[in-house]
Every structure is written in C-alpha cells, then in structure tokens.
Design an enzyme around this catalytic site. Structure first.
Site, PDB file in Angstrom:
ATOM      1  N   HIS A  52      27.930  33.269 -19.425  1.00 16.30           N
ATOM      2  CA  HIS A  52      29.095  33.717 -18.588  1.00 16.30           C
ATOM      3  C   HIS A  52      30.330  33.258 -19.209  1.00 16.30           C
ATOM      4  O   HIS A  52      30.436  32.503 -20.444  1.00 16.30           O
ATOM      5  CB  HIS A  52      29.050  33.323 -17.218  1.00 16.30           C
ATOM      6  N   HIS A  97      30.607  29.697 -20.728  1.00 15.68           N
ATOM      7  CA  HIS A  97      29.898  29.496 -22.074  1.00 15.68           C
ATOM      8  C   HIS A  97      30.663  30.070 -23.054  1.00 15.68           C
ATOM      9  O   HIS A  97      30.830  29.518 -24.222  1.00 15.68           O
ATOM     10  CB  HIS A  97      28.533  29.955 -22.127  1.00 15.68           C
ATOM     11  N   CYS A 111      19.166  14.162  -9.733  1.00 13.23           N
ATOM     12  CA  CYS A 111      19.880  15.702  -9.424  1.00 13.23           C
ATOM     13  C   CYS A 111      19.404  16.606 -10.767  1.00 13.23           C
ATOM     14  O   CYS A 111      19.579  16.331 -11.918  1.00 13.23           O
ATOM     15  CB  CYS A 111      21.409  15.709  -9.548  1.00 13.23           C
ATOM     16  N   CYS A 125      22.207  18.511 -12.705  1.00 11.71           N
ATOM     17  CA  CYS A 125      22.608  17.744 -13.901  1.00 11.71           C
ATOM     18  C   CYS A 125      21.641  17.253 -14.694  1.00 11.71           C
ATOM     19  O   CYS A 125      22.084  16.881 -15.929  1.00 11.71           O
ATOM     20  CB  CYS A 125      23.537  16.377 -13.304  1.00 11.71           C
ATOM     21  N   CYS A 175      25.084  16.362  -4.334  1.00 13.59           N
ATOM     22  CA  CYS A 175      25.703  16.026  -5.859  1.00 13.59           C
ATOM     23  C   CYS A 175      27.015  17.049  -5.611  1.00 13.59           C
ATOM     24  O   CYS A 175      27.100  17.937  -5.247  1.00 13.59           O
ATOM     25  CB  CYS A 175      24.753  16.675  -7.007  1.00 13.59           C
ATOM     26  N   HIS A 197      26.621  20.315  -7.992  1.00 14.52           N
ATOM     27  CA  HIS A 197      25.555  21.358  -7.652  1.00 14.52           C
ATOM     28  C   HIS A 197      25.372  21.535  -6.084  1.00 14.52           C
ATOM     29  O   HIS A 197      24.665  22.369  -5.641  1.00 14.52           O
ATOM     30  CB  HIS A 197      24.485  20.895  -8.437  1.00 14.52           C
ATOM     31  N   LYS A 206      34.559  27.823  -7.664  1.00 16.24           N
ATOM     32  CA  LYS A 206      33.894  27.692  -8.502  1.00 16.24           C
ATOM     33  C   LYS A 206      33.007  29.053  -9.017  1.00 16.24           C
ATOM     34  O   LYS A 206      32.471  29.806  -8.004  1.00 16.24           O
ATOM     35  CB  LYS A 206      32.675  26.603  -7.986  1.00 16.24           C
ATOM     36  N   LYS A 253      26.829  32.299  -8.584  1.00 17.69           N
ATOM     37  CA  LYS A 253      26.067  33.698  -8.052  1.00 17.69           C
ATOM     38  C   LYS A 253      26.314  34.044  -6.607  1.00 17.69           C
ATOM     39  O   LYS A 253      26.271  34.971  -6.333  1.00 17.69           O
ATOM     40  CB  LYS A 253      24.576  33.399  -8.496  1.00 17.69           C
TER      41      LYS A 253
END
Ligand code: MSP
Length: 513
Positions: free
Chosen positions: A17, A20, A125, A128, A143, A146, A299, A302
């Site tokens: 995405h 990256h 986690c 992570c 976390c 996440h 953030k 999906k």
C-alpha cells in the site's frame, strides 16, 4: 564511491500500500540521485516472510505458509515494477542464501558467549512481532498500534545480551567524530532513542520454541530464530556479508542508509547495531526514520476501507506523478496526513499548472514562432544561472539531507521562476516587435528548463526523459545529468542545440477537476 541504501523488508500479511510505497519511492529517489552523482549504488528491498503473523495470515487464506509467501512476495515485486523502482536486489527471508546467513550470525553470537537460555513469561504482540510490557498497553490492555490484546507466552528461549551494549551504542550514536559513528536522523527521533537507551537495555529473546515457521537455530533444532533477528540480517545477506569471502558485493557494507518509518526505528538503531557489534561486524552508518502518516486523519486499515494501493495511484495520476505526489505531499520526517483531495490539489498545482504548463506553452511558442526549431542565438545566461543556483544549492542541500519534499519544492521554485520570466518578458508581444529578443528569451527558457529536468529525473524518470526529447535536448538525459553534475561548466550553453527540432508536446498532466 559506494552507496548502500535499504528499505525495510516488508511483512507479507498485507498487500503493498501507499505506506510501503512511500518508503520505497523515497529510497528509489535517493538511489537514483546518488547514481547521478557518480556513486556505485546498491539498493535493496525485499520481504519478511517468517513468524507468527505470516502463519496466521496464511491460515486465514487457506494456504500453507510457503504457498502464501510465494504468492504475496510476487505482489511486492509487481508493485515495485509498476512504480519503476530501480532496486538492485530483492531479498526474501526464505531464500536459501539468507537461511544460511541468519544461522551464521546467531551462531557467531552464540560462540562469543552472547547468547544464553532462560525461561521467560511475557506478553507478546503478534502484530508487532515483539514482547510488550504491560505499561505500554492502552486502557483496554491492547497494543497501541494494533489494537489487539497481546498473548501471554511462557517459553524457554535463547536470549541475546543486549544489556551489554548500552555504553557502546550511546558512544557511537552521540559522538559524531567516532570512527564508527551511527547517525540517527531526524534529530528529534535520535533524541528519543538516546533517552530510551539511557534508561538501560534488557536482554532480548532471539528464538522461539513454539514456532516452526522460521529459520532453525543451528545449535538447537527445537528453536527457530526470532523473526526480527532473521529480518535484520537480510541487509547483509543480500551483499554476501560476512560469509562470502570472495563476493565483491561485501564491500558495500556498512550500509550508508537504512530507511524506514519511526515504528521500527528502535530495531534498526539499537538492536541491529548491537547484533552486528556483538558478532564483530561493522554497524550501519546511518539510520533514517520518516514519519507515519494517516489517510484523511485515520490510520490506514482494511476495516475502515481507506487503504490506498500503488495501483490506484498509478491509475489516477500515472506512474511518475504517483511517485512525485507520494513523497512531496508531506514533510519527510514528522508524521503527516495524506488525502485524495490533497493529492489532487498538489497534482494540479505542481504538475498540471507548473510543470505541464511550462512544457506546453514553451513548445507552442517554439512551434508558432520558429517552426519547432531551437533558434540560433548567443546564450543569455541570466535565467539559467538563477535556476542553476536553486538546483545546485537548495535542491542539492535538501536532497543530500534526505529532505525530499523540500528538494521537490526547490524544483517547483525553479519551474515557477521560468514561468514568471515568461510572464515578465511577454514573448507574444516581442513576436511583434523584437524577433532577436524573442529568440534569446525562448532559448534561455528552454535551456533552463532542460537543466531542471536533470534534477527532476530521480522523481520522474519517464516524464523527465519525455520532456527532454520534446525540448530537443541532446543525448541520454541520465548520462548528461551525470556528466553535468561532475562538470557543470561544460554545459554553460545549455542542452538543446540551436537548430534542433522539437517534438510536439502532448498534454502530460490533464487538470483534475
Ligand atoms: N518486516 C518489518 C521490517 C523488517 S526490516 C528488517 C516490518 N514490515 S512492515 O511491512 O510492517 O513495514 C513497516 C514499514 O512500512 C514502515 O517502517 C514504513 O517504512 C512503511 N509504512 C507502512 N505504513 C506506513 C505509513 N502509514 N506511514 C509511513 N510509512 C509506512 O515492519
């Protein structure tokens, strides 16, 4: 002169995405810039394929981990091809060459007495892929990154004596004159790392007993290597360091820049150098962390459905514009926010109105007044020199400091300067009164514009070459750029020779309503 730059090797639980591609395009721009400056560049990217997270994602997709990573790593390769990324190599942590090297490094640490076994109970986690302390969880016990509850793990693991490296790391990070200085950029993030380092370091677990999908620990087959140790080692596997004694690529080490976002800076600036120093190897010269961005304030996820893919950007703007917009919208370093409306606006301002408009208006005037030929005149260098100054000074300074958004601003300033000069000179009026002056003006616009194209190349490798040809400039742009940067005086009369024929410019950046 060698220059080695890396992106993170990305996890395969997700498709590529804009997060990256942000890092990868930035690294590509730097790699292309350094090549123009005459460096022998090795540019590495790749995929991180082991660990619990990948096992879970494969299961969700009804695939074996191997099938899953084979499929997913292709998606990253395709994305980088689409974005015209000029990486030298693509490393996968499931590559045979890497498995050997990761085992070699952990064995080296073990042989040096830096690894011991102990029973450990802690929260892990999976998002992570790291142990996490209770005090670092949010009010729901999740976390922060996440939003999931970590799992309690109790295992006998191998531990690396990270705690021994606090002083060595602080010395090398703080002392810019240290011959093995580790530079962390930007400075605000360096200060955070130093602050945390000063509090002391705990030893870290470097193996997993209950996870098969990983590289076997060579001295204990019941364990696999912790995915982060495995992943970091890929930076040296790709260049054969340190085991391939006759491999000339090993000379690229130590890396000049490891690039990533702040989420994984600790791993790169503390854990990785400690592993290397422990194994008796050189640590990276620079670790550069850019910010994390949100999409429209949220953030990227999906669930929210706001994930922007490289393909969506390319479909909307074309490859080069997608590259340019991705890295020039927000400052390189701090956190930021990206939105479609922001991208559209930047596209219209910088590309349709400034770059595109200059291409077409200049082309139209040369077609209209000189039948599409570069007129023959003595070069009036005033505008060229002003543009040269912006590029040689501002652009170069920003680019060398990895401030790629500011370097792109410098490009825009240089383009604006030519557009403004056209307004001031009013060539359409000169066409009626002073043909000699008109020739001189158009000649200086085109030479100054060609010069900008040399610096635009790292951002827009295809379009810059296209405009170069439209402008009737001679030679291969990339070769000329290298030669110009090594010897600018040689080109004081510009790049498009008198008499050269221009091509007819198509609309490069149609305005978005
Ligand atoms: N596999 C590890 C890295 C191992 S490197 C030895 C990993 N992978 S990841 O797929 O999660 O990639 C994280 C990196 O992706 C970030 O550090 C950053 O380079 C990039 N980004 C992902 N999302 C991003 C944003 N929203 N904003 C900025 N960068 C983003 O961590």
């Amino acid at each position: 002169m060698k220059f080695y730059i890396t992106t993170p090797i990305y996890y395969l639980n997700d498709v590529p995405h804009i997060g990256h591609s942000y890092t990868t395009i930035a690294a590509d721009i730097m790699a292309r810039w350094k090549r123009l400056k005459g460096y022998d560049v090795f540019f590495l990217t790749g995929t991180d394929e082991h660990g619990a997270k990948i096992v879970a994602a494969a299961k969700e997709n009804g695939k074996s981990p191997q099938e899953f990573v084979d499929e997913m790593s292709e998606k990253f390769k395709e994305a980088w091809k689409l974005l015209n990324i000029s990486n030298t190599d693509f490393i996968r942590t499931t590559d045979e060459r890497h498995v050997k090297n990761a085992q070699n490094i952990i064995q080296l640490l073990f042989d040096k007495g830096l690894i011991y076994k102990k029973k450990y109970t802690a929260l892990y986690c999976v998002g992570c892929e790291k142990f996490i302390l209770e005090r670092d969880l949010d009010e729901n016990g999740c976390c922060h990154d996440h939003k999931t509850k970590p799992q309690l793990q109790s295992e006998e693991n191998y531990f690396f004596k990270l705690s021994q490296f606090q002083e060595t790391l602080l010395e090398r990070i703080l002392d810019a004159n240290h011959k093995e200085h580790i530079e962390i950029q930007p400075i605000e993030r360096r200060n955070e790392i130093v602050g945390k380092l000063k509090l002391g370091l705990d030893d870290i677990s470097v193996s997993r007993a209950a996870l098969d999908w990983g590289i076997p620990v060579p001295f204990d087959e019941n364990h696999t290597i912790y995915v982060w140790v495995d992943a970091l080692v890929s930076y040296i596997t790709a260049i054969g360091y340190p085991i391939e004694k006759n491999n000339p690529l090993t000379a690229y080490w130590p890396a000049d820049i490891h690039l990533m976002a702040k989420d994984i800076l600790w791993f790169h600036s503390v854990i990785w150098p400690a592993i290397l120093i422990g194994a008796g190897l050189a640590a990276p010269k620079k670790v550069y962390s850019h910010g994390f961005f949100t999409i429209d304030g949220d953030k990227m996820s999906k669930t929210i459905g706001n994930v922007i893919s490289p393909q969506a950007l390319v479909d909307k703007f074309g490859v080069d514009a997608a590259r340019y917009l991705t890295v020039s919208l927000i400052p390189f370093g701090p956190d930021g926010d990206i939105s479609w409306s922001g991208l559209n606006l930047k596209y219209n301002t910088d590309l349709a109105n400034n770059l595109g408009n200059l291409t077409s208006r200049l082309n139209k005037m040369l077609q209209k007044y000189f039948e599409g030929n570069i007129p023959s005149v003595k070069h009036n260098a005033a505008l060229f020199e002003k543009v040269e100054q912006i590029l040689n000074e501002d652009f170069t300074k920003e680019m060398d400091a990895f401030q790629i958004h500011k370097a792109s601003d410098a490009l825009q300033r240089a383009l604006t300067l030519i557009n403004q000069q056209i307004e001031n000179d009013a060539p359409w009026a000169l066409a009626k009164t002073d043909m000699e002056k008109l020739k001189e003006c158009l000649f200086s616009y085109i030479q100054s514009f060609d010069l900008i194209l040399l610096y635009l190349f790292p951002y827009m490798p295809i379009i810059s070459k296209k405009i170069w040809e439209i402008n009737g400039a001679q030679g291969d742009l990339e070769e000329i750029a290298k030669d110009y940067l090594a010897n600018p005086k040689k080109y004081k009369d510009g790049f498009s020779k008198a008499g050269a024929k221009l091509q007819i410019a198509e609309v490069l950046f149609p305005r978005i309503q």
